[in-house]
Design a protein around this motif. Structure first.
Motif, PDB file in Angstrom:
ATOM      1  N   UNK A 243       0.868  -1.178   0.000  1.00  0.00           N
ATOM      2  CA  UNK A 243       0.000   0.000   0.000  1.00  0.00           C
ATOM      3  C   UNK A 243       0.900   1.222   0.000  1.00  0.00           C
ATOM      4  N   UNK A 244       0.818   2.044  -1.042  1.00  0.00           N
ATOM      5  CA  UNK A 244       1.721   3.182  -1.186  1.00  0.00           C
ATOM      6  C   UNK A 244       0.922   4.395  -1.622  1.00  0.00           C
ATOM      7  N   UNK A 245       1.255   5.572  -1.076  1.00  0.00           N
ATOM      8  CA  UNK A 245       0.520   6.784  -1.432  1.00  0.00           C
ATOM      9  C   UNK A 245       1.278   8.042  -1.061  1.00  0.00           C
ATOM     10  N   UNK A 246       0.618   9.175  -1.285  1.00  0.00           N
ATOM     11  CA  UNK A 246       1.209  10.500  -1.084  1.00  0.00           C
ATOM     12  C   UNK A 246       0.714  11.075   0.238  1.00  0.00           C
ATOM     13  N   UNK A 247       1.597  11.761   0.987  1.00  0.00           N
ATOM     14  CA  UNK A 247       1.177  12.301   2.287  1.00  0.00           C
ATOM     15  C   UNK A 247       0.602  13.705   2.179  1.00  0.00           C
ATOM     16  N   UNK A 248       0.669  14.341   0.979  1.00  0.00           N
ATOM     17  CA  UNK A 248       0.023  15.630   0.795  1.00  0.00           C
ATOM     18  C   UNK A 248       0.973  16.814   0.797  1.00  0.00           C
ATOM     19  N   UNK A 249       0.381  17.999   0.833  1.00  0.00           N
ATOM     20  CA  UNK A 249       1.138  19.244   0.721  1.00  0.00           C
ATOM     21  C   UNK A 249       1.914  19.535   2.001  1.00  0.00           C
ATOM     22  N   UNK A 250       3.112  20.115   1.809  1.00  0.00           N
ATOM     23  CA  UNK A 250       3.991  20.442   2.932  1.00  0.00           C
ATOM     24  C   UNK A 250       4.199  21.960   2.987  1.00  0.00           C
ATOM     25  N   UNK A 251       4.980  22.415   3.958  1.00  0.00           N
ATOM     26  CA  UNK A 251       5.289  23.842   4.048  1.00  0.00           C
ATOM     27  C   UNK A 251       6.189  24.307   2.914  1.00  0.00           C
TER      28      UNK A 251
END
Length: 617
Positions: A243-251
């Motif tokens: 299961x692999x994915x993106x953690x989203x937007x960062x600073x």
């Protein structure tokens, strides 16, 4: 190497544009082109120029203002740029092998353009690729061409949701099954998921995954690395059990797709183990070679260097932002980008405070060996050899008679040696005191970290930098016209760093009386002064430093290291110094600056809304 001709120098280092900064450049005590050639060499300058020119001439790297890319588009563009850089072969593999510093130059050049691009390139080619090359063996070499042509795209998976800096506590497991000659890779729960892994979010097909290695019988052999396919390279769909994915937007650094991965009893071949430091036979027996003293010293230096470098950069960027006033807060001037993109350096690849424990632990271990068996305090790189005189150094006291004497970097160098010895003694005493109270060694080290061991590690790294800088600028190969400015820089860095430890120097007895601290401060101010520094109280002429000081050299020193305007992409940082003209042009390019707000017409036409507000008032 023969000195380049005047024509070669002009092509490598063209004259800078005229403008308001020209008067400041004229005050410099040295030729900025000569210093650039001395520091980097003709070959490295030529490499930098070729990299910068390739970026500027390629439409894919064109700068755009006035609109912000969506997260998806930002990452797509960064990936395409990374692929273009690899495709252009800006640095050949043989050049990387022959001169490792050329790799650092390439990464730095890409970073000054866009640190997201530099990080993505670095993570794939060097962190992922180099891990396979250095930690693997001959059986893994087949992957290197695939990395170079991006047939596969890689990431480096150590950090987990609940374990990052504490690598020993990582919970991903790799149990060896001799019946099939496979490892079973497994994440027991979400807290053990690999997390924050750069390139893993959307683009990586393979990962170097760190897991606890277990052999039959349940024996754990500690953390080891495995080469694992996580996606199909043709479809980018996850492999079975992954299961692999993106953690989203960062600073910041949003061109890099940081991701997560969980493994559910994923079987990988025995050969997937990167086996340079440890291997498992087909039958399930664990074997490992003996480990060299050099590795421990390098580990201690690297563990302390990252905190020192990242915190120094963080502090410097913030001071620059404030020095530029409100203009420094304007996004178009990119100081905010620098701040946000440097900030994760303080925590990723190991939290700074935790890493400093590695450095202090190395030093404490050396002294413990000396006290137990009388072993000499020395190391392969010589960074700790001064500790052989540990008792004698502790007896020394600050004895510089004047501010002028402090202008030589050997003075703060001696103070730093005393400081490290003092903090080492204090740290040992604190750790032993904690142990006598009955707590564990781990707790004793933690309780000694904040006011003892942390300061010890930082002071040791600062001493190492001060000593290296001092030795570099005093080598005979430094051209005479450059000696004064380089020695002033060396002295300034040493005094500025040392001044942060004034309280410790007084507390330990190295400084006494108010004059010692004042002399250090006056020496710093004298080195930064414009023109003659001798107006400072107690300063007499010093032949090694002459009357020209660093304020007059400041612009020329920046010219030595500054990238081209296209790469820097900051209106207030352009080489011509036309700050307000460039700022106005940039603001106009942002678009819609003179237009009425798009929502105003609808707002003003809403009578119901206006009447409602009136009734409330």
């Amino acid at each position: 190497m023969a000195a380049p001709s005047e024509g070669d120098t002009a092509s490598l280092l063209p004259d800078l544009p005229g403008g308001p900064l020209q008067a400041y450049r004229a005050r410099a005590s040295f030729c900025w082109k000569e210093l650039a050639l001395f520091l980097e060499g003709e070959d490295m300058l030529r490499l930098k120029k070729s990299i910068f020119s390739a970026l500027e001439d390629d439409p894919l790297f064109a700068r755009s203002r006035g609109h912000e890319l969506s997260l998806e588009k930002h990452r797509e563009l960064t990936f395409l740029r990374c692929k273009r850089v690899l495709g252009r072969a800006l640095l050949r593999v043989e050049d990387m092998v022959q001169n490792p510093l050329s790799v650092l130059t390439l990464i730095t050049c890409l970073g000054t353009y866009d640190w997201s691009l530099a990080q993505k390139f670095l993570l794939h080619l060097l962190v992922f690729g180099l891990a396979i090359y250095k930690s693997g063996s001959e059986r893994h070499l087949e992957y290197l061409p695939k990395i170079l042509n991006m047939e596969i795209f890689g990431c480096f998976a150590v950090t987990e949701v609940s374990h990052g800096s504490n690598a020993k506590a990582i919970r991903t497991t790799a149990h060896y099954d001799p019946a099939t000659e496979e490892f079973i890779l497994h994440s027991p729960d979400f807290e053990a998921a690999k997390f924050w892994v750069g390139n893993m979010g959307k683009t990586a097909t393979h990962a170097v995954v760190f897991a606890q290695l277990y052999t039959p019988g349940g024996r754990c052999h500690g953390l080891h690395s495995f080469l694992v396919q996580i996606r199909n390279p043709k479809t980018l769909l996850p492999m079975p059990g992954v299961m692999v994915g993106d953690i989203g937007k960062k600073l910041g650094l949003n061109g890099v797709d940081n991701g997560f991965a969980m493994f559910h009893k994923v079987r990988i071949p025995r050969q997937a183990l990167l086996n340079q430091t440890g291997d498992v036979t087909p039958e399930g027996t664990y074997v490992t070679p003996f480990k060299a003293e050099l590795g421990r010293e390098i580990h201690a230096l690297v563990s302390g260097s990252k905190p020192l470098a990242s915190w120094t950069a963080q502090r410097g960027i913030q001071e620059c932002r404030e020095a530029c006033g409100g203009h420094g807060y304007l996004a178009v001037n990119r100081l905010g980008d620098l701040r946000n993109e440097n900030d994760p350096n303080c925590t990723y690849e190991g939290d700074n405070n935790v890493l400093l424990q590695q450095t202090s632990g190395y030093l404490l271990g050396l002294l413990e060996l000396r006290l137990q068996g009388g072993a000499r305090l020395e190391s392969p790189l010589g960074t700790v050899d001064f500790l052989e005189a540990y008792p004698d150094i502790l007896d020394q006291r600050f004895s510089c008679p004047s501010v002028a004497g402090c202008l030589e970097s050997s003075v703060p160098l001696a103070a730093y040696e005393w400081l490290v010895c003092y903090l080492l003694r204090e740290s040992v005493q604190k750790v032993n005191q904690e142990k006598r109270s009955g707590i564990s060694d781990f707790e004793a080290r933690n309780n000694s970290q904040v006011y003892r061991c942390r300061s010890l590690a930082l002071a040791f790294l600062e001493l190492t930098v001060v000593r290296t800088f001092h030795e570099y600028v005093h080598q005979p190969s430094v051209p005479p016209p450059l000696r004064a400015v380089l020695r002033r820089l060396s002295a300034l860095y040493a005094l500025w760093s040392l001044n942060q430890h004034t309280a410790l120097l007084y507390r330990g007895g190295y400084f006494s009386g108010e004059q010692a601290g004042k002399m250090i401060e006056d020496a710093i101010l004298a080195l930064c002064a414009q023109g003659s520094p001798w107006r400072f109280a107690g300063v007499a002429r010093h032949t090694d430093f002459v009357s020209q000081q660093l304020k007059d050299d400041a612009v020329a020193l920046v010219d030595v290291i500054a990238p081209p305007d296209f790469i820097l992409d900051s209106p207030i940082g352009r080489a011509d110094g036309e700050l307000y003209k460039n700022l106005w042009t940039a603001v106009l390019q942002e678009g819609q600056v003179l237009e009425r707000a798009s929502w105003w017409a609808e707002f003003s036409a809403s009578k119901t809304h206006v009447e409602s507000l009136k009734s409330r008032l």
